[in-house]
Design a protein around this motif. Structure first.
Motif, PDB file in Angstrom:
ATOM      1  N   ILE A  17       1.474  -1.027  -0.235  1.00  0.00           N
ATOM      2  CA  ILE A  17       0.068   0.354  -0.011  1.00  0.00           C
ATOM      3  C   ILE A  17       0.814   1.286  -0.154  1.00  0.00           C
ATOM      4  O   ILE A  17       0.754   2.084  -0.618  1.00  0.00           O
ATOM      5  CB  ILE A  17      -1.166  -0.085   1.231  1.00  0.00           C
ATOM      6  CG1 ILE A  17      -1.947  -1.734   1.114  1.00  0.00           C
ATOM      7  CG2 ILE A  17      -1.485   1.915   1.224  1.00  0.00           C
ATOM      8  CD1 ILE A  17      -2.944  -1.451   2.253  1.00  0.00           C
ATOM      9  N   CYS A  64      -5.281   0.601   7.122  1.00  0.00           N
ATOM     10  CA  CYS A  64      -6.465  -0.639   7.250  1.00  0.00           C
ATOM     11  C   CYS A  64      -6.755  -1.269   5.999  1.00  0.00           C
ATOM     12  O   CYS A  64      -7.869  -2.146   6.481  1.00  0.00           O
ATOM     13  CB  CYS A  64      -6.705  -0.490   8.389  1.00  0.00           C
ATOM     14  SG  CYS A  64      -6.604  -1.215  10.297  1.00  0.00           S
ATOM     15  N   ALA A  65      -6.044  -0.759   4.874  1.00  0.00           N
ATOM     16  CA  ALA A  65      -6.929  -0.207   3.862  1.00  0.00           C
ATOM     17  C   ALA A  65      -7.971   0.079   3.670  1.00  0.00           C
ATOM     18  O   ALA A  65      -9.406  -0.885   3.203  1.00  0.00           O
ATOM     19  CB  ALA A  65      -6.944  -2.444   3.068  1.00  0.00           C
ATOM     20  N   SER A  66      -8.472   1.025   4.464  1.00  0.00           N
ATOM     21  CA  SER A  66      -9.700   0.988   4.292  1.00  0.00           C
ATOM     22  C   SER A  66      -9.822   3.289   4.110  1.00  0.00           C
ATOM     23  O   SER A  66      -9.002   3.678   4.068  1.00  0.00           O
ATOM     24  CB  SER A  66     -10.596   1.054   6.120  1.00  0.00           C
ATOM     25  OG  SER A  66     -11.412   1.530   6.801  1.00  0.00           O
ATOM     26  N   ASN A  96      -0.596  -4.560   1.601  1.00  0.00           N
ATOM     27  CA  ASN A  96      -2.276  -4.335   1.026  1.00  0.00           C
ATOM     28  C   ASN A  96      -3.033  -5.745   2.396  1.00  0.00           C
ATOM     29  O   ASN A  96      -2.192  -6.541   2.611  1.00  0.00           O
ATOM     30  CB  ASN A  96      -2.557  -4.696  -0.447  1.00  0.00           C
ATOM     31  CG  ASN A  96      -3.715  -4.467  -0.452  1.00  0.00           C
ATOM     32  OD1 ASN A  96      -4.698  -3.976  -0.038  1.00  0.00           O
ATOM     33  ND2 ASN A  96      -3.969  -4.959  -1.956  1.00  0.00           N
ATOM     34  N   ASP A  98      -6.877  -7.628   3.168  1.00  0.00           N
ATOM     35  CA  ASP A  98      -8.767  -7.026   3.029  1.00  0.00           C
ATOM     36  C   ASP A  98      -8.762  -5.861   4.331  1.00  0.00           C
ATOM     37  O   ASP A  98      -8.167  -5.995   5.088  1.00  0.00           O
ATOM     38  CB  ASP A  98      -9.669  -8.373   3.710  1.00  0.00           C
ATOM     39  CG  ASP A  98      -8.967  -9.369   2.638  1.00  0.00           C
ATOM     40  OD1 ASP A  98      -9.705  -9.254   0.884  1.00  0.00           O
ATOM     41  OD2 ASP A  98      -8.873 -10.561   2.421  1.00  0.00           O
ATOM     42  N   GLU A  99      -9.456  -5.004   4.016  1.00  0.00           N
ATOM     43  CA  GLU A  99     -10.444  -3.739   4.462  1.00  0.00           C
ATOM     44  C   GLU A  99     -10.316  -4.676   6.179  1.00  0.00           C
ATOM     45  O   GLU A  99     -11.536  -5.442   6.687  1.00  0.00           O
ATOM     46  CB  GLU A  99     -11.475  -3.280   4.183  1.00  0.00           C
ATOM     47  CG  GLU A  99     -11.372  -2.539   4.931  1.00  0.00           C
ATOM     48  CD  GLU A  99     -12.838  -1.078   4.592  1.00  0.00           C
ATOM     49  OE1 GLU A  99     -12.151  -0.946   2.951  1.00  0.00           O
ATOM     50  OE2 GLU A  99     -13.108  -0.307   5.266  1.00  0.00           O
ATOM     51  N   THR A 106      -7.339 -11.241   0.161  1.00  0.00           N
ATOM     52  CA  THR A 106      -6.841  -9.615  -0.206  1.00  0.00           C
ATOM     53  C   THR A 106      -7.749  -9.502  -1.432  1.00  0.00           C
ATOM     54  O   THR A 106      -7.039  -8.415  -2.349  1.00  0.00           O
ATOM     55  CB  THR A 106      -5.399 -10.079  -0.536  1.00  0.00           C
ATOM     56  OG1 THR A 106      -4.287 -10.592   0.897  1.00  0.00           O
ATOM     57  CG2 THR A 106      -4.889  -8.396  -0.553  1.00  0.00           C
ATOM     58  N   SER A 109      -9.613  -5.096  -0.562  1.00  0.00           N
ATOM     59  CA  SER A 109      -8.842  -4.112  -0.003  1.00  0.00           C
ATOM     60  C   SER A 109      -9.384  -2.773  -1.328  1.00  0.00           C
ATOM     61  O   SER A 109      -9.629  -2.356  -2.236  1.00  0.00           O
ATOM     62  CB  SER A 109      -7.584  -4.369  -0.718  1.00  0.00           C
ATOM     63  OG  SER A 109      -6.455  -2.442  -0.391  1.00  0.00           O
ATOM     64  N   SER A 153      -6.123 -12.737   5.035  1.00  0.00           N
ATOM     65  CA  SER A 153      -5.670 -11.517   4.643  1.00  0.00           C
ATOM     66  C   SER A 153      -4.717 -10.513   4.260  1.00  0.00           C
ATOM     67  O   SER A 153      -4.701  -9.562   4.211  1.00  0.00           O
ATOM     68  CB  SER A 153      -7.023 -10.547   6.001  1.00  0.00           C
ATOM     69  OG  SER A 153      -6.147 -10.541   6.480  1.00  0.00           O
TER      70      SER A 153
END
Ligand code: GLN
Length: 476
Positions: A17, A64-66, A96, A98-99, A106, A109, A153
């Motif tokens: 990320i 947090c991929a959010s 990276n 998953d949120e 994964t 995201s 994740s």
């Protein structure tokens, strides 16, 4: 000096990320200086590592991929990262996921999915020049969307290691999130005993099951990282308050006095022929080396996932209640009332998977539902943990099972299923260890006919990492 520039070959796989160029550069130069002064700190000085983007790193985005945390930079370091940093590692980037680590592919995201190196055009560029079957692989991979998921994740961390852009990476494991991507990416993935490694600074998913995980290419590499991060932490009262005894693997491993259990409940429908063959073959090899391999039963295994999904949603509803747009994180442009601000912030900030879990969790936690769902799931959790106790008490030293039921699925097929169904299939073999807090490890075994990694899992009694890693190394 660590290379801090990712090649254009790796970028399309999307493992990172954030590439922490500045931090890596600084840490690499200071490692260089120490080397010139001949004062290396230890075995990890100058070693490049990556960290899943749900660990706090001071002054660096921790997303947090959010969208909710896309602009959030914490004011402190997670204990595990702080320990690695003081040992001299170089932080290459945040990876990276998953949120909020809710997933097993994964694929969910904010920053898009991470692609598996195995089965990608990138791999054929890297490794398959010249050989006959490389042509087959390459041809197949050019089909639209035929690329494979990295697992999740912690898929970003797995691909970061698999591509050689770091030596090892931190993942997190609540239901399999370290072991699952390790299985699909052909890596060692270690989930230590709950309480052995500090969770301070790991953004929580399900507090009583979250464990920092390690992704590495070999068991020895994983041991090196574990020895650097394990041990009691004042900041995490759930760490066991006793001194950590470092794991030490000997070069000659004798497994002849071990009893290895094969739990029949892990041989479920949906297991691929190739995984079943690996499982059988490794059992035979263990037997040939003198270990006794015995069938065992863990009768409550099938309840693990459904019980987990109740407990997970209850914790999610509670843990994510703090994201209200006031203190930190995303804030919606809505000023007519506090209530409307919360509502808009949360509907904009979270993806549908997260929102769904929060809603369901709040439903389970309603006064009239609490006994029916939460309390019942907790009781079932105890039965699942007791199944393992019964097996350990019958002198079984370790359990050997699949990690995932198949090789890495194709992305286009995987995303046909909803998140809940994905987890049901993906976490079947990994989740029970989290219920019981046990240490477990993914060990890569061989490549499938499609030239994708096939792996198995070992599980050990609480705090028996030494035994777990020893046998993992023997198998490796
Ligand atoms: N797949 C599970 C979930 O989505 C576990 C994820 C994890 O281990 N972080 O909750």
């Amino acid at each position: 000096k660590a290379s801090i520039k990712l090649t254009s070959i790796v970028k399309p796989l999307n493992p990172y990320i954030n590439v922490t160029n500045d931090v890596a550069g600084e840490q690499a130069s200071s490692a260089d200086e120490r080397q010139q002064r001949n004062s290396l700190l230890g075995q990890l000085d100058g070693i490049p590592i990556a960290v899943k983007d749900n660990y706090c790193v001071k002054g660096k985005p921790t997303t947090c991929a959010s969208r909710m945390l896309a602009n959030f930079s914490p004011g402190y370091n997670a204990t595990v990262y702080e320990k690695l940093r003081t040992q001299g590692v170089v932080l290459i980037g945040k990876t990276n996921l998953d949120e909020f680590a809710m997933g097993s592919g994964t694929v969910d995201s904010l920053y898009g999915p991470t692609k598996n190196l195995w089965g990608s055009e990138v791999l054929s560029q890297f490794y398959s020049y010249g050989s006959d079957d490389s042509q087959v692989t390459t041809r197949k991979l050019h089909e639209k969307d035929a690329w494979r998921i990295a697992g999740g994740s912690s898929g970003g961390s797995a691909v970061a290691v698999a591509t050689g852009t770091c030596y090892a990476a931190l993942g997190s494991d609540t239901g399999g999130s370290t072991r699952n991507p390790a299985s699909y990416c052909g890596l060692v993935g270690l989930k230590p005993t709950y309480g052995l490694v500090s969770r301070y600074g790991l953004i929580p998913l399900l507090n009583s099951m979250d464990v920092p995980g390690i992704l590495a290419r070999t068991v020895d590499d994983a041991v090196l990282i574990l020895n650097a991060i394990a041990g009691p932490d004042q900041a995490d009262p759930t760490t066991v308050q006793r001194e950590y005894v470092p794991i030490n693997l000997s070069e000659t491993i004798d497994i002849s006095n071990l009893r290895i259990g094969i739990p029949k409940e892990y041989g479920v429908q949906g297991i691929s022929e190739e995984i079943a063959e690996c499982w059988e073959k490794v059992s035979c090899l263990l037997k040939e080396a003198g270990a006794s391999v015995v069938p065992v039963s863990l009768p409550h295994t099938d309840y693990s996932i459904v019980c987990y999904s109740v407990l997970n949603r209850c914790d999610v509803a509670s843990n994510l209640a703090c994201y209200d747009g006031i203190e930190y994180g995303h804030r919606a442009n809505e000023w007519s009332s506090a209530h409307k601000l919360y509502k808009k912030t949360r509907s904009e900030g979270f993806n549908n998977v997260v929102k769904g879990r929060i809603l369901v969790g709040n439903y389970f936690l309603l006064a009239e539902n609490y006994e029916k769902y939460y309390v019942k799931a907790m009781k079932m959790r105890r039965l699942i943990a007791q199944d393992f106790d019964v097996v350990w008490n019958s002198n079984v030293d370790l359990l050997l099972t699949p990690t995932t039921l198949t090789e890495a699925p194709r992305y286009d097929e995987f995303v046909q299923l909803d998140n809940q169904t994905q987890c049901l299939i993906q976490d079947h073999c990994t989740q029970p260890a989290n219920m019981a807090g046990l240490p477990a490890i993914n060990v890569p075994i061989k490549l499938s006919r499609n030239r994708l990694p096939l792996s198995l899992q070992l599980m050990a009694p609480l705090f028996h990492e030494q035994r777990l890693l020893t046998v993992a190394k023997w198998i490796e």
